[in-house]
Design a protein around this motif. Structure first.
Motif, PDB file in Angstrom:
ATOM      1  N   GLU A  48       0.778  -1.135   0.053  1.00  0.00           N
ATOM      2  CA  GLU A  48       0.016  -0.090  -0.040  1.00  0.00           C
ATOM      3  C   GLU A  48       0.885   1.161   0.120  1.00  0.00           C
ATOM      4  N   LEU A  49       0.818   2.128  -1.003  1.00  0.00           N
ATOM      5  CA  LEU A  49       1.430   3.287  -1.021  1.00  0.00           C
ATOM      6  C   LEU A  49       0.552   4.381  -0.656  1.00  0.00           C
ATOM      7  N   LEU A  50       1.528   5.287   0.417  1.00  0.00           N
ATOM      8  CA  LEU A  50       0.533   6.201   1.315  1.00  0.00           C
ATOM      9  C   LEU A  50       1.177   7.610   0.994  1.00  0.00           C
ATOM     10  N   VAL A  51       0.349   8.673   0.792  1.00  0.00           N
ATOM     11  CA  VAL A  51       0.803   9.982   0.693  1.00  0.00           C
ATOM     12  C   VAL A  51      -0.022  10.948   1.703  1.00  0.00           C
ATOM     13  N   GLY A  52       0.431  11.494   2.637  1.00  0.00           N
ATOM     14  CA  GLY A  52      -0.456  12.274   3.580  1.00  0.00           C
ATOM     15  C   GLY A  52      -1.317  11.456   4.502  1.00  0.00           C
ATOM     16  N   VAL A  79       6.109   9.265  -2.828  1.00  0.00           N
ATOM     17  CA  VAL A  79       5.546   8.334  -1.679  1.00  0.00           C
ATOM     18  C   VAL A  79       6.040   8.539  -0.388  1.00  0.00           C
ATOM     19  N   GLU A  80       5.279   8.979   0.681  1.00  0.00           N
ATOM     20  CA  GLU A  80       5.798   9.030   2.086  1.00  0.00           C
ATOM     21  C   GLU A  80       5.915   7.630   2.800  1.00  0.00           C
ATOM     22  N   GLN A  81       5.014   6.939   2.828  1.00  0.00           N
ATOM     23  CA  GLN A  81       4.950   5.673   3.531  1.00  0.00           C
ATOM     24  C   GLN A  81       4.705   4.401   2.549  1.00  0.00           C
ATOM     25  N   ALA A  82       5.002   2.979   2.860  1.00  0.00           N
ATOM     26  CA  ALA A  82       4.476   2.050   2.220  1.00  0.00           C
ATOM     27  C   ALA A  82       4.217   0.897   3.455  1.00  0.00           C
ATOM     28  N   ILE A  83       3.040   0.129   3.302  1.00  0.00           N
ATOM     29  CA  ILE A  83       2.838  -0.699   4.181  1.00  0.00           C
ATOM     30  C   ILE A  83       2.911  -2.175   3.224  1.00  0.00           C
ATOM     31  N   ILE A  84       3.798  -2.883   3.645  1.00  0.00           N
ATOM     32  CA  ILE A  84       4.202  -4.092   3.159  1.00  0.00           C
ATOM     33  C   ILE A  84       3.820  -5.209   3.948  1.00  0.00           C
ATOM     34  N   THR A  85       2.948  -6.260   3.146  1.00  0.00           N
ATOM     35  CA  THR A  85       2.353  -7.317   3.850  1.00  0.00           C
ATOM     36  C   THR A  85       2.722  -8.752   3.076  1.00  0.00           C
ATOM     37  N   ASP A  86       3.095  -9.814   3.654  1.00  0.00           N
ATOM     38  CA  ASP A  86       3.175 -10.946   2.950  1.00  0.00           C
ATOM     39  C   ASP A  86       1.887 -11.501   2.216  1.00  0.00           C
ATOM     40  N   VAL A  87       1.927 -12.015   1.384  1.00  0.00           N
ATOM     41  CA  VAL A  87       0.769 -12.881   0.647  1.00  0.00           C
ATOM     42  C   VAL A  87       0.907 -14.336   1.138  1.00  0.00           C
TER      43      VAL A  87
END
Length: 92
Positions: A48-52, A79-87
């Motif tokens: 998930e790519l997050l801005v603000g 892009v300020e943040q990224a949420i990375i999760t395993d599939v």
């Protein structure tokens, strides 16, 4: 048929042959990549790519190489943040 007509027909045939060969190579490359992923059993990620604080884009089922590339260019595209999760793979 004139010389120009003959040349045009030959050139058209050669271009169709070239396009067909190009598509065959693309298909083979895609099949090879898919087979390698299956055999090697690489991890896959959802990103998930997050801005603000707002999600601007969600990418599903990304490989480690795609994740690495995305992390490298995050700052360049804002892009300020990224949420990375395993599939998680479903067991049959």
């Amino acid at each position: 048929m004139s010389k120009l007509g003959t040349f045009t027909a030959v050139a058209k045939g050669a271009s169709y042959l070239g396009m067909a060969l190009n598509q065959m190579v693309k298909l083979a490359a895609h099949g090879t990549r898919t087979a390698a992923d299956f055999v090697i059993d690489k991890k896959r990620y959802n990103i998930e790519l997050l801005v603000g604080g707002a999600t601007i884009e969600t990418k599903h089922n990304q490989s480690g190489a795609q994740l690495s590339k995305l992390v490298r260019i995050m700052g360049d595209v804002g892009v300020e943040q990224a949420i990375i999760t395993d599939v998680k793979k479903e067991k049959k």
